[in-house]
Design a protein around this motif. Structure first.
Motif, short mmCIF file in Angstrom:
data_model
loop_
_atom_site.label_atom_id
_atom_site.label_comp_id
_atom_site.label_asym_id
_atom_site.label_seq_id
_atom_site.Cartn_x
_atom_site.Cartn_y
_atom_site.Cartn_z
N ASP A 195 -9.42 -3.20 -3.31
CA ASP A 195 -9.14 -3.62 -1.93
C ASP A 195 -7.93 -4.55 -1.86
OD1 ASP A 195 -11.19 -2.08 -0.96
OD2 ASP A 195 -12.39 -3.77 -0.23
N VAL A 196 -7.84 -5.47 -2.80
CA VAL A 196 -6.69 -6.39 -2.81
C VAL A 196 -5.40 -5.62 -3.03
CG1 VAL A 196 -5.60 -8.31 -4.06
CG2 VAL A 196 -8.05 -8.39 -3.52
N ILE A 197 -5.43 -4.68 -3.93
CA ILE A 197 -4.23 -3.89 -4.23
C ILE A 197 -3.84 -3.03 -3.03
CG2 ILE A 197 -3.33 -2.00 -5.67
CD1 ILE A 197 -5.10 -3.24 -7.97
N LEU A 198 -4.81 -2.36 -2.44
CA LEU A 198 -4.50 -1.49 -1.30
C LEU A 198 -4.06 -2.28 -0.07
CD1 LEU A 198 -7.30 1.21 -1.63
CD2 LEU A 198 -4.87 1.38 -2.27
N ALA A 199 -4.54 -3.50 0.07
CA ALA A 199 -4.13 -4.33 1.21
C ALA A 199 -2.67 -4.73 1.12
CB ALA A 199 -5.01 -5.57 1.29
N ASP A 200 -2.10 -4.69 -0.05
CA ASP A 200 -0.69 -5.03 -0.26
C ASP A 200 -0.05 -3.93 -1.13
OD1 ASP A 200 1.70 -6.37 -0.21
OD2 ASP A 200 0.99 -8.13 -1.32
N SER A 201 -0.26 -2.70 -0.70
CA SER A 201 0.14 -1.56 -1.52
C SER A 201 1.65 -1.51 -1.78
CB SER A 201 -0.33 -0.25 -0.90
OG SER A 201 0.24 -0.08 0.38
N ASN A 202 2.45 -2.03 -0.86
CA ASN A 202 3.91 -2.03 -1.09
C ASN A 202 4.29 -2.89 -2.29
OD1 ASN A 202 4.43 -0.33 1.04
ND2 ASN A 202 4.73 -2.03 2.48
N ARG A 203 3.45 -3.84 -2.60
CA ARG A 203 3.70 -4.73 -3.74
C ARG A 203 3.18 -4.16 -5.05
NH1 ARG A 203 1.43 -10.90 -4.32
NH2 ARG A 203 2.72 -11.45 -6.09
N TYR A 204 2.03 -3.49 -4.99
CA TYR A 204 1.34 -3.10 -6.22
C TYR A 204 1.43 -1.61 -6.57
CZ TYR A 204 -0.79 -7.70 -5.62
OH TYR A 204 -1.01 -9.05 -5.47
N LEU A 205 1.83 -0.80 -5.60
CA LEU A 205 1.85 0.65 -5.85
C LEU A 205 3.24 1.21 -5.61
CD1 LEU A 205 -1.45 1.64 -4.01
CD2 LEU A 205 -1.13 1.24 -6.46
N ILE A 206 3.56 2.23 -6.36
CA ILE A 206 4.81 2.95 -6.15
C ILE A 206 4.68 3.76 -4.87
CG2 ILE A 206 6.31 4.77 -7.06
CD1 ILE A 206 5.44 3.87 -9.88
N ALA A 207 5.65 3.63 -4.01
CA ALA A 207 5.61 4.34 -2.73
C ALA A 207 5.62 5.84 -2.96
CB ALA A 207 6.80 3.92 -1.87
#
Length: 174
Positions: A160-172
């Protein structure tokens, strides 16, 4: 006896003399009164006692404390569970653990919280594709044992933390 100096949660400690056989867990709990780091299995297998070790290059990793001598941490910068909240405000990850009731008995929570924080910092430096997220979280939390079997709740809280800030933690996605 060995003289020990280190930084814990941004605060310098030492120099102080410690027994060479004193574990880091006992140092934190008995000499500094920092009881957030738990003593679990005593064999570095459950990782309830894991703390964060910050390396000079800006990366971090977790380290068990139950069998590691305190003198091994001389000169290092570490973070414990007590360092997550800032100015009385829980971290985003702590709030997610509460929202998912991920702590249950709470004994292993410090280790999971520290591992989750290291994962967040690693993903901020090197994001992963969304399709790799579930396995990335599973790999990061692997090895931490929860006697209450709260693994899914810890996993969901970190996700949930990662998905809430997906631009920071995930490759677009392209």
């Amino acid at each position: 006896m060995t003289t020990l100096s280190l930084t814990i949660n941004g605060q310098k400690h030492g120099p102080m003399d410690v027994r060479d056989d004193l574990s880091m867990n006992d140092f934190l709990r008995e000499m500094l009164g920092m009881t957030g780091t738990k003593f679990g299995c005593g064999a570095a297998q459950c990782l309830s006692c894991a703390i964060i070790v910050d390396d000079p290059d800006g990366t971090s990793s977790t380290s068990p404390t139950c069998v590691a001598p305190a003198v091994n941490f001389d000169g290092k910068s570490i973070r414990t569970v007590e360092g997550h909240a800032k100015d009385g405000e829980l971290s985003i990850l702590q709030k997610a653990f509460i929202n998912h009731f991920a702590f249950q008995c709470g004994y292993c929570t410090a280790g999971f919280l520290n591992e989750g924080q290291v994962l967040l910092e690693r993903l901020a430096r090197a994001p992963v594709p969304r399709e790799a997220l579930e396995q990335t979280i599973a790999d990061a939390l692997d090895g931490h044992l929860c006697r209450c079997t709260g693994y899914i709740k810890y996993h969901e809280a970190v996700r949930d933390v990662i998905l809430a800030d997906s631009n920071r933690y995930l490759i677009a996605a392209k």
